[in-house]
Design a protein around this motif. Structure first.
Motif, PDB file in Angstrom:
ATOM      1  N   PRO B  40       0.904  -1.212   0.135  1.00  0.00           N
ATOM      2  CA  PRO B  40       0.026   0.072   0.050  1.00  0.00           C
ATOM      3  C   PRO B  40       0.745   1.396   0.072  1.00  0.00           C
ATOM      4  O   PRO B  40       1.957   1.356   0.713  1.00  0.00           O
ATOM      5  CB  PRO B  40      -0.718  -0.244   1.410  1.00  0.00           C
ATOM      6  CG  PRO B  40      -0.909  -1.654   1.461  1.00  0.00           C
ATOM      7  CD  PRO B  40       0.345  -2.104   0.818  1.00  0.00           C
ATOM      8  N   LYS B  41       0.632   2.300  -0.946  1.00  0.00           N
ATOM      9  CA  LYS B  41       1.114   3.582  -0.813  1.00  0.00           C
ATOM     10  C   LYS B  41       2.587   3.387  -1.419  1.00  0.00           C
ATOM     11  O   LYS B  41       3.256   4.295  -0.837  1.00  0.00           O
ATOM     12  CB  LYS B  41       0.949   4.214   0.203  1.00  0.00           C
ATOM     13  CG  LYS B  41      -0.481   4.463   0.714  1.00  0.00           C
ATOM     14  CD  LYS B  41      -0.508   5.379   1.864  1.00  0.00           C
ATOM     15  CE  LYS B  41      -2.163   5.710   2.289  1.00  0.00           C
ATOM     16  NZ  LYS B  41      -2.958   6.405   1.325  1.00  0.00           N
ATOM     17  N   GLN B  42       3.016   2.117  -1.847  1.00  0.00           N
ATOM     18  CA  GLN B  42       4.435   2.078  -2.524  1.00  0.00           C
ATOM     19  C   GLN B  42       4.470   1.733  -3.960  1.00  0.00           C
ATOM     20  O   GLN B  42       3.345   1.494  -4.623  1.00  0.00           O
ATOM     21  CB  GLN B  42       5.012   0.999  -1.646  1.00  0.00           C
ATOM     22  CG  GLN B  42       5.414   1.454   0.009  1.00  0.00           C
ATOM     23  CD  GLN B  42       6.044   0.161   0.499  1.00  0.00           C
ATOM     24  OE1 GLN B  42       6.869  -0.238   0.019  1.00  0.00           O
ATOM     25  NE2 GLN B  42       5.853   0.121   1.825  1.00  0.00           N
ATOM     26  N   SER B  43       5.570   2.064  -4.210  1.00  0.00           N
ATOM     27  CA  SER B  43       5.748   1.585  -5.823  1.00  0.00           C
ATOM     28  C   SER B  43       5.684   0.139  -6.058  1.00  0.00           C
ATOM     29  O   SER B  43       5.830  -0.594  -5.175  1.00  0.00           O
ATOM     30  CB  SER B  43       7.208   2.433  -6.227  1.00  0.00           C
ATOM     31  OG  SER B  43       7.153   1.906  -7.764  1.00  0.00           O
ATOM     32  N   LEU B  44       5.824  -0.073  -7.459  1.00  0.00           N
ATOM     33  CA  LEU B  44       5.859  -1.540  -7.914  1.00  0.00           C
ATOM     34  C   LEU B  44       7.430  -2.027  -7.395  1.00  0.00           C
ATOM     35  O   LEU B  44       8.293  -1.344  -7.875  1.00  0.00           O
ATOM     36  CB  LEU B  44       5.659  -1.725  -9.218  1.00  0.00           C
ATOM     37  CG  LEU B  44       4.060  -1.637  -9.609  1.00  0.00           C
ATOM     38  CD1 LEU B  44       3.452  -0.375  -9.638  1.00  0.00           C
ATOM     39  CD2 LEU B  44       3.876  -2.368 -10.745  1.00  0.00           C
ATOM     40  N   PHE B  91      -0.054  -6.664  -3.347  1.00  0.00           N
ATOM     41  CA  PHE B  91      -0.854  -6.565  -4.673  1.00  0.00           C
ATOM     42  C   PHE B  91       0.152  -6.850  -5.580  1.00  0.00           C
ATOM     43  O   PHE B  91       1.254  -6.451  -5.806  1.00  0.00           O
ATOM     44  CB  PHE B  91      -1.384  -5.031  -4.887  1.00  0.00           C
ATOM     45  CG  PHE B  91      -2.089  -5.088  -5.778  1.00  0.00           C
ATOM     46  CD1 PHE B  91      -1.801  -3.946  -7.098  1.00  0.00           C
ATOM     47  CD2 PHE B  91      -3.383  -5.606  -6.216  1.00  0.00           C
ATOM     48  CE1 PHE B  91      -2.609  -4.026  -8.105  1.00  0.00           C
ATOM     49  CE2 PHE B  91      -4.184  -5.324  -7.349  1.00  0.00           C
ATOM     50  CZ  PHE B  91      -3.803  -4.545  -8.429  1.00  0.00           C
ATOM     51  N   TYR B  92      -0.125  -8.332  -6.323  1.00  0.00           N
ATOM     52  CA  TYR B  92       0.930  -8.804  -7.153  1.00  0.00           C
ATOM     53  C   TYR B  92       0.237  -8.535  -8.722  1.00  0.00           C
ATOM     54  O   TYR B  92      -0.705  -8.552  -9.007  1.00  0.00           O
ATOM     55  CB  TYR B  92       1.039 -10.158  -6.902  1.00  0.00           C
ATOM     56  CG  TYR B  92       1.747 -10.914  -5.601  1.00  0.00           C
ATOM     57  CD1 TYR B  92       1.054 -10.687  -4.509  1.00  0.00           C
ATOM     58  CD2 TYR B  92       2.862 -10.932  -5.570  1.00  0.00           C
ATOM     59  CE1 TYR B  92       1.209 -11.005  -3.030  1.00  0.00           C
ATOM     60  CE2 TYR B  92       3.465 -11.175  -4.147  1.00  0.00           C
ATOM     61  CZ  TYR B  92       2.783 -11.135  -3.145  1.00  0.00           C
ATOM     62  OH  TYR B  92       3.305 -11.593  -1.944  1.00  0.00           O
ATOM     63  N   ILE B  93       1.428  -7.818  -9.287  1.00  0.00           N
ATOM     64  CA  ILE B  93       1.188  -7.516 -10.832  1.00  0.00           C
ATOM     65  C   ILE B  93       2.019  -8.114 -11.568  1.00  0.00           C
ATOM     66  O   ILE B  93       3.320  -8.349 -11.447  1.00  0.00           O
ATOM     67  CB  ILE B  93       1.363  -5.974 -10.947  1.00  0.00           C
ATOM     68  CG1 ILE B  93       0.536  -5.357 -10.013  1.00  0.00           C
ATOM     69  CG2 ILE B  93       0.767  -5.761 -12.187  1.00  0.00           C
ATOM     70  CD1 ILE B  93       0.712  -4.024  -9.948  1.00  0.00           C
ATOM     71  N   CYS B  94       1.693  -8.800 -12.788  1.00  0.00           N
ATOM     72  CA  CYS B  94       2.529  -9.275 -13.939  1.00  0.00           C
ATOM     73  C   CYS B  94       2.446  -8.361 -15.281  1.00  0.00           C
ATOM     74  O   CYS B  94       1.582  -7.612 -15.062  1.00  0.00           O
ATOM     75  CB  CYS B  94       2.169 -10.653 -14.190  1.00  0.00           C
ATOM     76  SG  CYS B  94       0.688 -10.745 -15.159  1.00  0.00           S
TER      77      CYS B  94
END
Lengths: 113, 122
Positions: B40-44, B91-94
């Protein structure tokens, strides 16, 4: 990987033009500059990409000076829906186009009614 | 434009269990996919580079035995969080890139990001 520096946050009123500048002093010759937009709980969305001079598409313009040590994303006439975090990324295509990038902290743009 | 999907979009699991997240490129082939994690509230934060048919390359500080990545085809990469703990909630993003011969947008390269998967470990 080139390190980027952006303002942490910006506020703008609706209808105004917003310019977000990113510094990338150690950009390499093969590096391109790409900007992404991210809304909460969503994946980043591509906005624009450039190598030098000016690039314009239907949503934004990207200005890159001759020394390429910085770039400015310009959003014309912002609306409330443009409230998001904007990331400036710098990197080169590797292995035929697969780029490993490092995200900076991004700029949180808040558009005010 | 190219589309990357993720499944599930959100998942809640108990501490100690394993969770698999799928990343698919729907209308293009992706030899390489990337996995990111965002608090939360951080970059990838880049976790690993997933290469089709070979072992993934992990970033420093990312446990390869905890975050298992499999890239069995040109359109599918999976991330399995093994023995999940509450601190793995994130939060996991591909993302995936098109191969050179498929680029039609005129751009040199582009990463297409999935919509993300919200993992909550209780």
């Amino acid at each position: 990987l080139a390190k980027t520096t952006q303002p942490i946050s910006m506020d703008s009123y609706e209808g105004q033009e917003v310019n977000i500048t990113c510094s990338h002093n150690n950009i390499a010759t093969n590096d391109y500059i790409t900007w992404y937009q991210q809304f909460p709980s969503q994946g980043p969305r591509f906005i624009i990409q450039g190598y030098k001079t000016k690039v314009t598409n239907e949503v934004a313009s990207l200005f890159i000076p001759a020394d390429r040590k910085s770039s400015t994303l310009s959003l014309p006439r912002v609306s409330l829906s443009d409230t998001a975090v904007y990331y400036c990324l710098v990197g080169a295509a590797l292995f035929g186009g697969y780029q490993k990038v490092t995200f900076g902290i991004g700029t949180k743009l808040q558009v005010i009614p | 434009g190219a589309v990357v999907s993720q499944h599930p979009s959100w998942v809640i699991c108990k501490s100690g269990t394993s969770v698999k997240i799928e990343c698919r490129s729907l209308d293009f082939q992706a030899t390489t996919m990337f996995w990111y994690r965002q608090f939360p509230k951080q970059s990838l934060m880049l976790m690993a580079t997933s290469n089709e048919g070979s072992k993934a390359t992990y970033e420093q500080g990312v446990e390869k035995d905890k975050f298992l990545i499999n890239h069995a085809s040109l359109t599918l990469s999976t991330l399995t969080v093994t023995s999940a703990h509450p601190e793995d909630s994130s939060f996991y993003i591909c993302s995936a890139s098109q191969t050179s011969r498929q680029r039609s947008s005129g751009r040199v390269y582009e990463q297409y990001f999935g919509p993300g998967t919200r993992l909550t470990v209780t």
